[in-house]
Design a protein around this motif. Structure first.
Motif, PDB file in Angstrom:
ATOM      1  N   LEU B 375       0.810  -1.205   0.000  1.00  0.00           N
ATOM      2  CA  LEU B 375       0.000   0.000   0.000  1.00  0.00           C
ATOM      3  C   LEU B 375       0.851   1.265   0.000  1.00  0.00           C
ATOM      4  O   LEU B 375       0.450   2.306  -0.472  1.00  0.00           O
ATOM      5  N   SER B 376       2.055   1.141   0.549  1.00  0.00           N
ATOM      6  CA  SER B 376       2.902   2.337   0.623  1.00  0.00           C
ATOM      7  C   SER B 376       3.669   2.571  -0.686  1.00  0.00           C
ATOM      8  O   SER B 376       4.414   3.519  -0.820  1.00  0.00           O
ATOM      9  N   ASP B 377       3.474   1.649  -1.612  1.00  0.00           N
ATOM     10  CA  ASP B 377       4.207   1.747  -2.872  1.00  0.00           C
ATOM     11  C   ASP B 377       3.957   3.091  -3.554  1.00  0.00           C
ATOM     12  O   ASP B 377       2.818   3.513  -3.729  1.00  0.00           O
ATOM     13  N   ALA B 378       5.037   3.705  -3.925  1.00  0.00           N
ATOM     14  CA  ALA B 378       4.904   5.056  -4.504  1.00  0.00           C
ATOM     15  C   ALA B 378       4.175   5.028  -5.838  1.00  0.00           C
ATOM     16  O   ALA B 378       3.510   5.984  -6.213  1.00  0.00           O
ATOM     17  N   SER B 379       4.291   3.896  -6.544  1.00  0.00           N
ATOM     18  CA  SER B 379       3.664   3.857  -7.859  1.00  0.00           C
ATOM     19  C   SER B 379       2.136   3.986  -7.769  1.00  0.00           C
ATOM     20  O   SER B 379       1.475   4.268  -8.756  1.00  0.00           O
ATOM     21  N   LEU B 380       1.607   3.748  -6.589  1.00  0.00           N
ATOM     22  CA  LEU B 380       0.160   3.906  -6.427  1.00  0.00           C
ATOM     23  C   LEU B 380      -0.262   5.361  -6.642  1.00  0.00           C
ATOM     24  O   LEU B 380      -1.385   5.639  -7.042  1.00  0.00           O
ATOM     25  N   ASP B 381       0.682   6.264  -6.348  1.00  0.00           N
ATOM     26  CA  ASP B 381       0.334   7.684  -6.443  1.00  0.00           C
ATOM     27  C   ASP B 381      -0.028   8.113  -7.861  1.00  0.00           C
ATOM     28  O   ASP B 381      -0.694   9.114  -8.066  1.00  0.00           O
ATOM     29  N   GLN B 471       2.263  -0.943   7.533  1.00  0.00           N
ATOM     30  CA  GLN B 471       2.914  -2.254   7.620  1.00  0.00           C
ATOM     31  C   GLN B 471       3.243  -2.891   6.279  1.00  0.00           C
ATOM     32  O   GLN B 471       3.705  -4.031   6.243  1.00  0.00           O
ATOM     33  N   ASP B 472       2.972  -2.199   5.212  1.00  0.00           N
ATOM     34  CA  ASP B 472       3.304  -2.757   3.892  1.00  0.00           C
ATOM     35  C   ASP B 472       2.676  -4.109   3.669  1.00  0.00           C
ATOM     36  O   ASP B 472       3.351  -5.098   3.413  1.00  0.00           O
ATOM     37  N   VAL B 473       1.419  -4.145   3.780  1.00  0.00           N
ATOM     38  CA  VAL B 473       0.744  -5.411   3.545  1.00  0.00           C
ATOM     39  C   VAL B 473       0.801  -5.749   2.055  1.00  0.00           C
ATOM     40  O   VAL B 473       0.589  -4.883   1.214  1.00  0.00           O
ATOM     41  N   ASP B 474       1.112  -6.985   1.762  1.00  0.00           N
ATOM     42  CA  ASP B 474       1.096  -7.393   0.349  1.00  0.00           C
ATOM     43  C   ASP B 474      -0.339  -7.446  -0.144  1.00  0.00           C
ATOM     44  O   ASP B 474      -1.188  -8.053   0.498  1.00  0.00           O
ATOM     45  N   LEU B 475      -0.554  -6.813  -1.232  1.00  0.00           N
ATOM     46  CA  LEU B 475      -1.921  -6.800  -1.721  1.00  0.00           C
ATOM     47  C   LEU B 475      -2.164  -7.900  -2.729  1.00  0.00           C
ATOM     48  O   LEU B 475      -3.166  -8.544  -2.751  1.00  0.00           O
ATOM     49  N   LEU B 476      -1.219  -8.051  -3.623  1.00  0.00           N
ATOM     50  CA  LEU B 476      -1.449  -8.987  -4.709  1.00  0.00           C
ATOM     51  C   LEU B 476      -0.131  -9.301  -5.378  1.00  0.00           C
ATOM     52  O   LEU B 476       0.679  -8.409  -5.615  1.00  0.00           O
ATOM     53  N   SER B 477       0.044 -10.526  -5.668  1.00  0.00           N
ATOM     54  CA  SER B 477       1.222 -10.882  -6.444  1.00  0.00           C
ATOM     55  C   SER B 477       0.888 -10.687  -7.908  1.00  0.00           C
ATOM     56  O   SER B 477      -0.184 -11.106  -8.347  1.00  0.00           O
ATOM     57  N   GLY B 478       1.822 -10.088  -8.668  1.00  0.00           N
ATOM     58  CA  GLY B 478       1.563  -9.851 -10.094  1.00  0.00           C
ATOM     59  C   GLY B 478       0.420  -8.882 -10.258  1.00  0.00           C
ATOM     60  O   GLY B 478      -0.614  -9.174 -10.836  1.00  0.00           O
ATOM     61  N   ALA B 479       0.620  -7.723  -9.695  1.00  0.00           N
ATOM     62  CA  ALA B 479      -0.445  -6.740  -9.696  1.00  0.00           C
ATOM     63  C   ALA B 479      -0.789  -6.302 -11.105  1.00  0.00           C
ATOM     64  O   ALA B 479       0.056  -6.216 -11.973  1.00  0.00           O
ATOM     65  N   THR B 480      -2.049  -6.026 -11.338  1.00  0.00           N
ATOM     66  CA  THR B 480      -2.471  -5.479 -12.610  1.00  0.00           C
ATOM     67  C   THR B 480      -2.726  -3.996 -12.417  1.00  0.00           C
ATOM     68  O   THR B 480      -2.735  -3.506 -11.288  1.00  0.00           O
ATOM     69  N   TYR B 481      -2.960  -3.335 -13.523  1.00  0.00           N
ATOM     70  CA  TYR B 481      -3.215  -1.898 -13.393  1.00  0.00           C
ATOM     71  C   TYR B 481      -4.476  -1.639 -12.575  1.00  0.00           C
ATOM     72  O   TYR B 481      -4.534  -0.735 -11.774  1.00  0.00           O
ATOM     73  N   THR B 482      -5.474  -2.467 -12.798  1.00  0.00           N
ATOM     74  CA  THR B 482      -6.711  -2.222 -12.090  1.00  0.00           C
ATOM     75  C   THR B 482      -6.552  -2.487 -10.597  1.00  0.00           C
ATOM     76  O   THR B 482      -7.082  -1.765  -9.753  1.00  0.00           O
ATOM     77  N   SER B 483      -5.781  -3.521 -10.268  1.00  0.00           N
ATOM     78  CA  SER B 483      -5.573  -3.795  -8.845  1.00  0.00           C
ATOM     79  C   SER B 483      -4.880  -2.613  -8.189  1.00  0.00           C
ATOM     80  O   SER B 483      -5.168  -2.251  -7.052  1.00  0.00           O
ATOM     81  N   MET B 484      -3.985  -1.984  -8.959  1.00  0.00           N
ATOM     82  CA  MET B 484      -3.306  -0.816  -8.405  1.00  0.00           C
ATOM     83  C   MET B 484      -4.291   0.332  -8.250  1.00  0.00           C
ATOM     84  O   MET B 484      -4.241   1.093  -7.297  1.00  0.00           O
ATOM     85  N   SER B 485      -5.175   0.441  -9.217  1.00  0.00           N
ATOM     86  CA  SER B 485      -6.177   1.493  -9.163  1.00  0.00           C
ATOM     87  C   SER B 485      -7.017   1.331  -7.894  1.00  0.00           C
ATOM     88  O   SER B 485      -7.290   2.290  -7.165  1.00  0.00           O
ATOM     89  N   ILE B 486      -7.401   0.079  -7.596  1.00  0.00           N
ATOM     90  CA  ILE B 486      -8.241  -0.171  -6.423  1.00  0.00           C
ATOM     91  C   ILE B 486      -7.453   0.086  -5.140  1.00  0.00           C
ATOM     92  O   ILE B 486      -7.925   0.726  -4.196  1.00  0.00           O
ATOM     93  N   ALA B 487      -6.213  -0.411  -5.157  1.00  0.00           N
ATOM     94  CA  ALA B 487      -5.383  -0.205  -3.969  1.00  0.00           C
ATOM     95  C   ALA B 487      -5.236   1.276  -3.681  1.00  0.00           C
ATOM     96  O   ALA B 487      -5.270   1.718  -2.524  1.00  0.00           O
ATOM     97  N   SER B 488      -5.097   2.049  -4.760  1.00  0.00           N
ATOM     98  CA  SER B 488      -4.972   3.490  -4.584  1.00  0.00           C
ATOM     99  C   SER B 488      -6.227   4.058  -3.943  1.00  0.00           C
ATOM    100  O   SER B 488      -6.167   4.917  -3.056  1.00  0.00           O
TER     101      SER B 488
END
Ligand code: SF4
Ligand code: SF4
Lengths: 430, 499
Positions: B375-381, B471-488
């Motif tokens: 979740l803290s991944d900067a690419s989410l921004d 805590q940097d929870v792992d959201l998904l292995s092999g994230a897709t763009y949409t998963s990143m969109s949701i995580a954001s």
């Protein structure tokens, strides 16, 4: 012009108005004339006179007697002085016979006149040979040979095209000698056993065409053909293609045509009617480097320096002095050379300077080359000294008409490159 | 008195290379003026000025490159420029670009064009490739994404046709396609988005006639090129029952006429014989067609020209000889090349599959690094989002969040319209926990978002609390763009909760 072959010709600015209607000026030689002892490229001549001989206008002074027979006649009366080497308009020094002019111009008939109506074709051919009638279109090839070997000829084509810029000598010769033109043409027709004579004239010369057409009313076998005002319409192959829409391999005889220059026909008629060989020439002296551009009547052997002086001299510090027209004439290193039997023009131009521009590869030279060659490619392979490719490009077929240099927008010496290529091939052939 | 000796002849035509290049310059200026006026009228003064700027940059960089070169080589600058004509290259290059080209890319392209397209070969007259073509290739391949977004003008016909798979055999689709550009006549007049100088076939034909009349170009080249293109497109069109105007499309767009008039005719890089020029043009048309159909690239014209430039010496060799005697052979060479082209395009045409871009046949999902996304991944921004509404119901609050999806961020082809992903996220405000997450609008395209549509995936966010953010929870292995969109989206909600 077709889809795959260029126009092979182009209209040039002729500057003919500089001289075409001026008064004809007679230029007489001063105390000496130098008669070139060279015929159609050969100087192996038999000299028929010796020092201190008194000779007249018309005296036969030398004879070429090998594969071809060409006599040479004196153009003045006076005393034979000696043989000297002098620059010739072929751009090399050759023997000239110096004759001291006595200003009497006493005439001697080297042969008797002949009535062309009564004479047989063979008699006419022999007469032509002994009268020393050579092609006056420039090359100086003895005219009788064409007729001697003529076979299945249907048309004699009289070439009055005169396509080189500046030159109007043939034109003036024709307008002033229409009767002789007709006599000469008819005799040639008889010699070739042809059915008709066509006189090719540029369509722009309307006054001459009108004059000729009215004179030809009673001569149904002679017709005028109008040809476009383009260069090199005066070249045999070009004018034949224009008139007959046919191409030939080596000689026009292959398609039943003999070609002679209009001035040749007139000179021939003059010999037939008056028993007179070619001792005087109508010569156009023109260009922007001469004070008084004119057509002149001048005796063979007169130094060009005297001709120029008679016309007011040069009008620039630097000139290109050309023996002939600006396209095919040779640029001379000085003005000591003389008027020859085949001289038809002296052109004096102010030199032009151009900036260095690379070859654009525009292909204009190839499109306009009347021989269907590719001068730009020939130049490329000449630089690489690739003789095989030069042969493939038929570089030897070049007639040195100068068209490729003329049209080159980058102002390169394209023709000269082709000349070098020809020399290269010749050198390899030996 | 001085007698200047030089080889005969001593007579020159008035027409000089400088004249010819002036004619070409004039023709290019006319085309440039059209581009300027069109952009002023269609898009406003900002665009018009921009076009002028593009032209100035290309011409300026080209000329400057030569100035520097001549200075370095200690040559007189002005007189060398006068017989080297760098501005022609600059003008052609500018006119091949679109209004949104990056000026930096363009000036790099110009420098390359002059330096590597021309000067290193020995300068004007010695180059093998069309310099402007080299420059354009540099801009296209080296700076593909270097466009200025402020100057968006919409999709070009060729890039759109690309999406159709270079075949339209459905009349209705054809209508949709054409109406996007104001119909065929509009394509002819040139009021549509495209490279500055390439759009107006009408203007180009007029200047082409002028140049042919002035003998600055050989009319055989454009006629042979366009004629062959038309023939080949007709073959493809007929064998695929394409819409009637299909062949016309091939010549009206994509710089075919521009290339035919200004680039294929470049004498330096084309054969010198008439037959050679025709074979050259026919060959270019065939390659253009092959690139369009097979490589599915809109820039067929440009690359075909560069390829044919390379073949010029071979073609020259093919046609060398006495041109009158060679006429039959030469004609045969042309027909053989033409026939080969017809067979080739017929074959390729049969492999064509018409596509309907509106039917959401999507480009492949771009690869994304297979990493554990936190979740803290900067690419989410990158996936910018905002809270649209918030409604509280006791301890639970429902957030409506709009967040950018794949389409918004990565699909630059303007033909597709994308909407944001909109999510409803329910949180327990007391325990600061995420209760549920559902879609309101699914903006992403089906394929790209497939995985994330799964209930299962959405469920991984359940019970997530604020501390997970740190805590940097792992959201998904092999994230897709949409998963990143949701995580954001989740992250945005969590942050809001935290405040
Ligand atoms: S000079 Fe020779 S190569 Fe040049 S145009 Fe004339 S015939 Fe052709
Ligand atoms: S005309 Fe001159 S510039 Fe054009 S191809 Fe021939 S040599 Fe080159």
């Amino acid at each position: 012009m077709s889809l795959l072959v260029g126009p092979m010709q182009q209209h040039l600015n002729g500057h003919k108005d500089l001289t075409d209607h001026n008064e004809i000026i007679e230029v007489s030689p001063s105390k000496q004339v130098l008669i070139p002892l060279v015929c159609y490229g050969s100087n192996e001549l038999e000299l028929l006179v010796k020092e201190n001989d008194k000779i007249k206008v018309g005296t036969k002074i030398a004879l070429r007697n090998d594969k071809m027979i060409i006599p040479i006649f004196s153009s003045v009366s006076g005393t034979v002085v000696k043989v000297v080497k002098n620059m010739h308009d072929m751009l090399r020094p050759v023997d000239h016979l110096v004759v001291e002019n006595d200003f009497q111009y006493e005439v001697e008939m080297p042969f008797n006149p002949l009535d062309p109506e009564k004479a047989s074709p063979e008699e006419l051919i022999d007469f032509m040979m002994n009268a020393g009638i050579v092609g006056l279109g420039g090359a100086g090839f003895p005219a009788y040979i064409k007729y001697k070997f003529a076979k299945d000829i249907h048309t004699v084509l009289i070439n009055g095209v005169e396509c080189e810029p500046y030159i109007t000598a043939d034109y003036r010769n024709m307008t002033d000698n229409i009767d002789k033109l007709i006599v000469g043409s008819k005799a040639m027709m008889k010699m070739a056993n042809a059915k008709e004579v066509l006189i090719a004239i540029k369509e722009t010369k309307q006054d001459l065409i009108a004059q000729l057409e009215s004179a030809l009313k009673d001569h149904s076998e002679i017709k005028v053909v109008k040809v476009p005002d383009v260069y090199p319409m005066g070249w045999e192959r070009t004018v034949i293609y224009q008139v007959f829409k046919k191409r030939y391999d080596r000689l026009p005889g292959e398609i039943g045509v003999v070609v002679n220059n209009s001035s040749t026909a007139i000179a021939f008629a003059n010999a037939l009617l008056n028993g007179a060989p070619i001792t005087q020439k109508m010569v156009t002296v023109s260009g922007d480097g001469i004070v008084k551009p004119s057509n002149i009547l001048v005796r063979v052997g007169t130094p060009v320096s005297e001709v120029v002086a008679a016309l007011g001299g040069y009008n620039a510090e630097e000139v290109n002095l050309i023996a002939g027209g600006p396209m095919m004439g040779k640029t001379m290193p000085n003005d000591t050379f003389v008027i020859t039997v085949s001289t038809n023009a002296i052109t004096v131009l102010r030199p032009q300077k151009f900036p260095d521009v690379a070859c654009l590869r525009c292909g204009r030279c190839s499109d306009t080359c009347p021989a269907g060659l590719q001068p730009v490619r020939i130049n490329e392979f000449e630089k690489a000294r690739d003789v095989d490719s030069l042969v493939k490009l038929s570089a030897l077929d070049c007639i040195e008409c100068g068209m490729c240099t003329y049209v080159c927008p980058s102002r390169l010496e394209v023709t000269e490159g082709v000349r070098r290529a020809k020399r290269l091939i010749m050198a390899k052939k030996k | 008195m001085k007698f200047i000796s030089k080889p005969a002849p001593n007579y020159r035509d008035k027409r000089s290379t400088q004249d010819i290049m002036m004619d070409v310059t004039l023709a290019l200026v006319v085309v440039a003026l059209f581009a300027i006026v069109f952009n002023f009228m269609q898009y406003g003064s900002a665009y018009g000025i921009r076009v002028i700027l593009v032209i100035l940059v290309a011409v300026g960089s080209s000329v400057l490159t030569e100035v520097v070169w001549f200075l370095l080589n200690k040559k007189p600058v002005l007189s060398s420029l006068a017989v080297s004509f760098p501005w022609v290259t600059g003008l052609i290059l500018a006119l091949m670009c679109q209004v949104n080209v990056s000026l930096y890319a363009l000036s790099m392209g110009s420098i390359f064009a002059i330096l590597f397209g021309k000067l290193i070969f020995g300068g004007f007259g010695h180059n093998i490739f069309n310099p402007a073509g080299v420059g354009r290739a540099v801009v296209l391949t080296g700076f593909a994404s270097a466009v200025v977004v402020d100057f968006a003008t919409g999709a070009t016909p060729t890039s759109t046709m690309n999406a159709y798979g270079w075949l339209i055999n459905d009349a209705a689709l054809g209508e949709t396609f054409l109406s996007g550009f104001g119909g065929l006549s509009n394509l002819f007049i040139g009021s549509y988005a495209g490279a500055l100088g390439e759009t107006s076939t009408l203007t180009l034909i007029l200047v082409g006639i002028y140049l042919s009349w002035r003998k600055a170009i050989d009319w055989r080249i454009p006629v042979a090129y366009i004629g062959t293109l038309l023939l080949l497109a007709t073959v493809v069109g007929l064998s695929n029952q394409a819409v009637v105007w299909y062949p016309l499309f091939h010549i009206l767009t994509g710089g075919a006429v521009f290339g035919a008039i200004f680039m294929l005719t470049d004498p330096v890089t084309s054969p010198t014989s008439m037959t050679g020029r025709i074979i050259f043009a026919v060959g270019a048309a065939i390659i253009t067609m092959v690139i369009r159909l097979k490589a599915n690239l809109p820039e067929g014209v440009l690359f075909s020209i560069l390829i044919m430039n390379m073949l010029t010496p071979i073609i020259e060799g093919l046609t060398d000889g006495q041109q009158i005697k060679r006429q039959t052979k030469n004609m045969r060479s042309i027909l053989v090349v033409l026939l080969a082209g017809v067979l080739l395009t017929f074959g390729l045409g049969n492999m064509l599959v018409a596509k309907d871009p509106n039917a959401k046949v999507e480009p492949e999902e771009p690869p994304i690094s297979l990493k554990q996304l936190a979740l803290s991944d900067a690419s989410l921004d990158e996936f910018v989002g905002e809270i649209v509404s918030k409604s509280a119901d006791g301890d639970f609050t429902t957030y409506n969040v709009k967040v950018a999806g794949y389409g918004e961020l990565y699909a630059t082809d303007d033909y597709y319209t994308y909407t944001d992903n909109e999510l409803a996220i329910v949180v327990d405000t007391v325990n600061k926990k995420l209760i549920s997450i559902t879609y309101v609008t699914f903006g992403d395209t089906p394929k790209i978002g497939d995985k994330t549509k799964d209930e299962e995936y959405l469920a991984t966010f359940k019970d997530m609390d604020l501390s997970d953010l740190q805590q940097d929870v792992d959201l998904l292995s092999g994230a897709t763009y949409t998963s990143m969109s949701i995580a954001s989206a989740v992250k945005i909600v969590m942050m809001d909760l935290g405040n």
